[in-house]
Write a protein that holds these residues in place. Structure first.
Motif, PDB file in Angstrom:
ATOM      1  N   VAL A 274       0.860  -1.153  -0.159  1.00 15.99           N
ATOM      2  CA  VAL A 274       0.005   0.087   0.011  1.00 15.99           C
ATOM      3  C   VAL A 274       1.014   0.949   0.067  1.00 15.99           C
ATOM      4  N   HIS A 275       0.583   2.239  -0.944  1.00 18.06           N
ATOM      5  CA  HIS A 275       1.391   3.404  -0.865  1.00 18.06           C
ATOM      6  C   HIS A 275       0.794   4.623  -0.382  1.00 18.06           C
ATOM      7  N   MET A 276       1.299   5.071   0.487  1.00 21.56           N
ATOM      8  CA  MET A 276       0.736   6.203   1.501  1.00 21.56           C
ATOM      9  C   MET A 276       0.275   7.309   0.289  1.00 21.56           C
ATOM     10  N   ASP A 277       0.888   7.493  -0.837  1.00 21.38           N
ATOM     11  CA  ASP A 277       0.381   8.543  -1.716  1.00 21.38           C
ATOM     12  C   ASP A 277      -1.089   8.133  -2.204  1.00 21.38           C
ATOM     13  N   ASP A 278      -1.425   7.257  -1.927  1.00 23.44           N
ATOM     14  CA  ASP A 278      -2.825   6.819  -2.332  1.00 23.44           C
ATOM     15  C   ASP A 278      -3.739   7.246  -1.188  1.00 23.44           C
ATOM     16  N   LEU A 279      -3.431   7.456   0.107  1.00 27.86           N
ATOM     17  CA  LEU A 279      -4.335   7.817   1.221  1.00 27.86           C
ATOM     18  C   LEU A 279      -4.352   9.327   1.298  1.00 27.86           C
TER      19      LEU A 279
ATOM     20  N   ARG B 124      -7.751  14.563 -10.308  1.00 23.99           N
ATOM     21  CA  ARG B 124      -9.264  14.894 -10.075  1.00 23.99           C
ATOM     22  C   ARG B 124      -9.333  15.696  -8.713  1.00 23.99           C
ATOM     23  N   GLY B 125      -8.450  15.594  -7.901  1.00 27.61           N
ATOM     24  CA  GLY B 125      -8.365  16.019  -6.485  1.00 27.61           C
ATOM     25  C   GLY B 125      -9.751  15.379  -5.585  1.00 27.61           C
ATOM     26  N   GLU B 126      -9.597  14.238  -5.797  1.00 30.56           N
ATOM     27  CA  GLU B 126     -10.829  13.587  -4.860  1.00 30.56           C
ATOM     28  C   GLU B 126     -10.401  12.147  -4.790  1.00 30.56           C
ATOM     29  N   TYR B 127     -11.084  11.553  -3.663  1.00 28.93           N
ATOM     30  CA  TYR B 127     -11.022  10.012  -3.625  1.00 28.93           C
ATOM     31  C   TYR B 127     -11.890   9.399  -4.557  1.00 28.93           C
ATOM     32  N   ALA B 128     -11.155   8.248  -5.274  1.00 29.51           N
ATOM     33  CA  ALA B 128     -11.770   7.698  -6.237  1.00 29.51           C
ATOM     34  C   ALA B 128     -12.205   5.983  -5.794  1.00 29.51           C
ATOM     35  N   GLU B 129     -11.793   5.013  -6.463  1.00 29.40           N
ATOM     36  CA  GLU B 129     -12.351   3.620  -6.239  1.00 29.40           C
ATOM     37  C   GLU B 129     -11.808   3.000  -4.974  1.00 29.40           C
ATOM     38  N   TRP B 130     -12.307   1.949  -4.366  1.00 27.76           N
ATOM     39  CA  TRP B 130     -11.936   1.300  -3.201  1.00 27.76           C
ATOM     40  C   TRP B 130     -11.000   0.032  -3.709  1.00 27.76           C
ATOM     41  N   HIS B 131     -10.048  -0.087  -2.788  1.00 29.35           N
ATOM     42  CA  HIS B 131      -8.956  -1.149  -2.913  1.00 29.35           C
ATOM     43  C   HIS B 131      -9.033  -2.188  -1.665  1.00 29.35           C
ATOM     44  N   GLU B 132      -9.107  -3.491  -2.065  1.00 24.26           N
ATOM     45  CA  GLU B 132      -9.188  -4.411  -0.814  1.00 24.26           C
ATOM     46  C   GLU B 132      -7.683  -4.783  -0.750  1.00 24.26           C
ATOM     47  N   VAL B 133      -7.199  -5.020   0.670  1.00 21.31           N
ATOM     48  CA  VAL B 133      -5.970  -5.426   1.018  1.00 21.31           C
ATOM     49  C   VAL B 133      -6.207  -6.665   1.727  1.00 21.31           C
ATOM     50  N   PRO B 134      -5.712  -7.878   1.069  1.00 21.07           N
ATOM     51  CA  PRO B 134      -6.363  -9.170   1.606  1.00 21.07           C
ATOM     52  C   PRO B 134      -5.272  -9.447   2.750  1.00 21.07           C
ATOM     53  N   LEU B 135      -5.575 -10.624   3.720  1.00 20.46           N
ATOM     54  CA  LEU B 135      -4.916 -11.069   4.883  1.00 20.46           C
ATOM     55  C   LEU B 135      -3.808 -11.947   4.229  1.00 20.46           C
ATOM     56  N   ARG B 136      -2.543 -11.455   4.224  1.00 24.34           N
ATOM     57  CA  ARG B 136      -1.440 -12.339   3.709  1.00 24.34           C
ATOM     58  C   ARG B 136      -0.359 -12.468   4.810  1.00 24.34           C
ATOM     59  N   PRO B 137       0.258 -13.120   4.715  1.00 26.24           N
ATOM     60  CA  PRO B 137       1.521 -13.136   5.817  1.00 26.24           C
ATOM     61  C   PRO B 137       2.083 -11.952   6.160  1.00 26.24           C
ATOM     62  N   ALA B 138       2.453 -11.095   5.279  1.00 20.26           N
ATOM     63  CA  ALA B 138       2.869  -9.849   5.337  1.00 20.26           C
ATOM     64  C   ALA B 138       2.452  -8.737   4.472  1.00 20.26           C
ATOM     65  N   LEU B 139       2.333  -7.317   4.699  1.00 17.38           N
ATOM     66  CA  LEU B 139       1.869  -6.246   4.273  1.00 17.38           C
ATOM     67  C   LEU B 139       2.963  -5.223   4.331  1.00 17.38           C
ATOM     68  N   VAL B 140       3.388  -4.740   3.059  1.00 18.59           N
ATOM     69  CA  VAL B 140       4.359  -3.619   3.381  1.00 18.59           C
ATOM     70  C   VAL B 140       3.522  -2.455   2.907  1.00 18.59           C
ATOM     71  N   VAL B 141       3.730  -1.371   3.847  1.00 19.39           N
ATOM     72  CA  VAL B 141       3.010   0.293   3.783  1.00 19.39           C
ATOM     73  C   VAL B 141       4.279   0.830   3.347  1.00 19.39           C
ATOM     74  N   GLU B 142       4.445   1.756   2.254  1.00 20.91           N
ATOM     75  CA  GLU B 142       5.537   2.749   2.162  1.00 20.91           C
ATOM     76  C   GLU B 142       4.896   3.980   1.815  1.00 20.91           C
ATOM     77  N   GLY B 143       5.667   4.905   2.394  1.00 22.64           N
ATOM     78  CA  GLY B 143       5.370   6.491   2.329  1.00 22.64           C
ATOM     79  C   GLY B 143       5.571   7.158   3.491  1.00 22.64           C
ATOM     80  N   VAL B 144       5.655   8.511   3.215  1.00 20.89           N
ATOM     81  CA  VAL B 144       5.711   9.212   4.249  1.00 20.89           C
ATOM     82  C   VAL B 144       4.383   9.147   5.324  1.00 20.89           C
ATOM     83  N   GLY B 145       4.872   8.952   6.644  1.00 23.99           N
ATOM     84  CA  GLY B 145       3.940   8.498   7.597  1.00 23.99           C
ATOM     85  C   GLY B 145       3.369   7.294   7.916  1.00 23.99           C
TER      86      GLY B 145
END
Length: 198
Positions: free
Chosen positions: A62-67, A104-125
């Motif tokens: 998951v990229h913080m840029d998307d949040l 567009r300057g607004e939130y768009a579609e939803w993305h699911e983050v499945p349960l996996r052994p690991a998750l990488v979250v990258e970005g400032v914050g």
């Protein structure tokens, strides 16, 4: 500021060792081992995260840029990280987030983050205090500002330049308040790849 896809080279042996260490650790976020890759803009976080996710077995990233809610979104992003990802994953449910559409300057579609052994979250914050006690590993990536500005210009064709100073100040304020660099489990030079334990 959407992340570009870096060319994916094979992970070096030390990244495979880090991946093995992460997977050997007990999960702290429900069944998930959370790895946070934080540091200032254009320091090499996205590239490192992609290579680490591959070494972990092609786990989600998951990229913080998307949040962020645009260029002023850093101060409020921890709430979305907590609500959209951390709370459901901790409860053993998939996470989900809404991708911010920068043009567009607004939130768009939803993305699911499945349960996996690991998750990488990258970005400032990504390694802010909201992940304390939940993250298996918090990585800090840094590079000199001149290198980072050159990378930004090459990556975004100059689109980042008008926002650089304001974003850099927001980063500095955030990192100081969160004590991010000191709290990291591992510090990585985004130029040489050298690693340093705090």
């Amino acid at each position: 500021m959407p992340p570009s896809s870096p060319p994916l080279r094979p992970a070096p042996p030390r990244l495979h060792a880090l991946a093995a260490q992460v997977l050997a650790a007990p999960p702290r976020l429900g069944p998930v081992r959370l790895v946070c890759v934080d540091g200032p803009a254009c320091s090499g976080k996205t590239t490192l995260a992609a290579r680490l996710a591959a070494a972990l077995g092609d786990v989600p990233t998951v990229h913080m840029d998307d949040l962020y809610e645009g260029w002023d979104g850093l101060p409020t992003v921890a709430g979305r990280l907590r609500t959209w990802l951390l709370e459901p994953l901790r409860a053993g449910r998939p996470g989900r987030y809404r991708r911010y559409d920068w043009p567009r300057g607004e939130y768009a579609e939803w993305h699911e983050v499945p349960l996996r052994p690991a998750l990488v979250v990258e970005g400032v914050g990504s390694a802010s205090r909201v992940v304390e006690g939940l993250a298996t590993s918090k990585l800090w990536v840094e590079a000199p500002e001149d290198v980072r500005r050159t990378r930004a210009a090459a990556r975004d064709g100059g689109a980042f330049e008008p926002y650089w100073d304001a974003w850099a100040k927001a980063e500095r304020d955030h990192f100081a308040a969160e004590d991010t660099r000191r709290r990291a489990d591992l510090r990585i030079d985004g130029v040489s790849g050298a690693q340093d334990l705090p």
